[in-house]
Design an enzyme around this catalytic site. Structure first.
Site: not given
Ligand code: URA
Length: 233
Positions: A101
């Protein structure tokens, strides 16, 4: 590979430019002039343009320490793409072997080898990913068991596969979580399902590949041959 594609990849030129130099008779394959872009270059051939050897770069395998505020995609209307951190030719040929993310930091693997990245992202291969997580609220005593059993996420038919939770620092709400899937926002949704919230998320490991401690946020390096191979095991 076709000769025109070989030149595009090796010289970083357009197909039109490659066709032009081929037609001009400046390109040889194993010392013989080839004037057709469609000519199939046999493996291990020596391709030369104007007497200089043209090398097609082999597959690339890169580890990047992704900082916050960069996205793992080629384009984004708002944030910068993490590809701008790479000083590499032909970045458009590369893809992320599993995304993070925009606010998540840590290890991302980048490659142009689709089969290799499939081994990392396909749920079938159960490739482990370890995240360091700081939570907004206290770690409840039953968390370890709940993650091990699988957690029901909103809008998902099946519970998550067994995951391993290790409490690192109870006072700081800090844990290490290892999962073998990569559902959308999975880690945040797993903790949300237990009524908690992820304050900060950082990926440390994919399979046996660990984020290099020598890298600062925004830095990258090529994987060693041994690191690349571990993904096939
Ligand atoms: N899980 C999440 O919620 N975000 C990420 O960036 C990676 C795994």
């Amino acid at each position: 590979m076709r000769l025109d594609k070989y030149l595009c990849d090796g010289l970083g030129v357009t197909r039109k430019q490659a066709t032009k130099v081929i037609r001009s008779g400046e390109v040889t394959v194993d010392s013989e002039v080839q004037k057709s872009g469609a000519f199939k270059v046999p493996e291990n051939s020596v391709v030369e343009w104007d007497g200089r050897k043209v090398g097609v770069p082999g597959p690339r395998y890169i580890m990047l320490y992704k900082p916050a505020d960069f996205v793992c995609s080629h384009e984004d209307g708002f944030n910068q793409t993490a590809f701008v951190l790479l000083d590499e030719p032909k970045v458009e040929n590369l893809h992320f072997a599993g995304r993070l993310d925009v606010d998540t930091t840590g290890l991302v693997l980048i490659t142009d080898d689709g089969q290799w990245s499939h081994r990392i992202t396909s749920p079938k291969h159960k490739c482990e990913k370890t995240y360091r997580v700081w939570l907004a609220d206290a770690i409840e005593p039953d968390y370890v068991e709940k993650f091990a059993q699988g957690i029901e996420l909103r809008n998902e038919r099946d519970a998550t596969l067994p995951a391993q939770l290790e409490i690192v620092n109870e006072a700081e709400n800090e844990v290490l979580l290892t999962i073998v899937e990569g559902k959308y926002h999975q880690v945040k949704r797993m903790f949300a399902a237990l009524g908690n919230k992820v304050d900060y998320l950082h990926r440390e490991r994919i399979g046996s590949i660990v984020l290099d401690e020598a890298l600062e946020p925004g830095d990258y390096r090529y994987l060693t041959e041994e690191e690349v191979e571990t993904i096939w095991k």
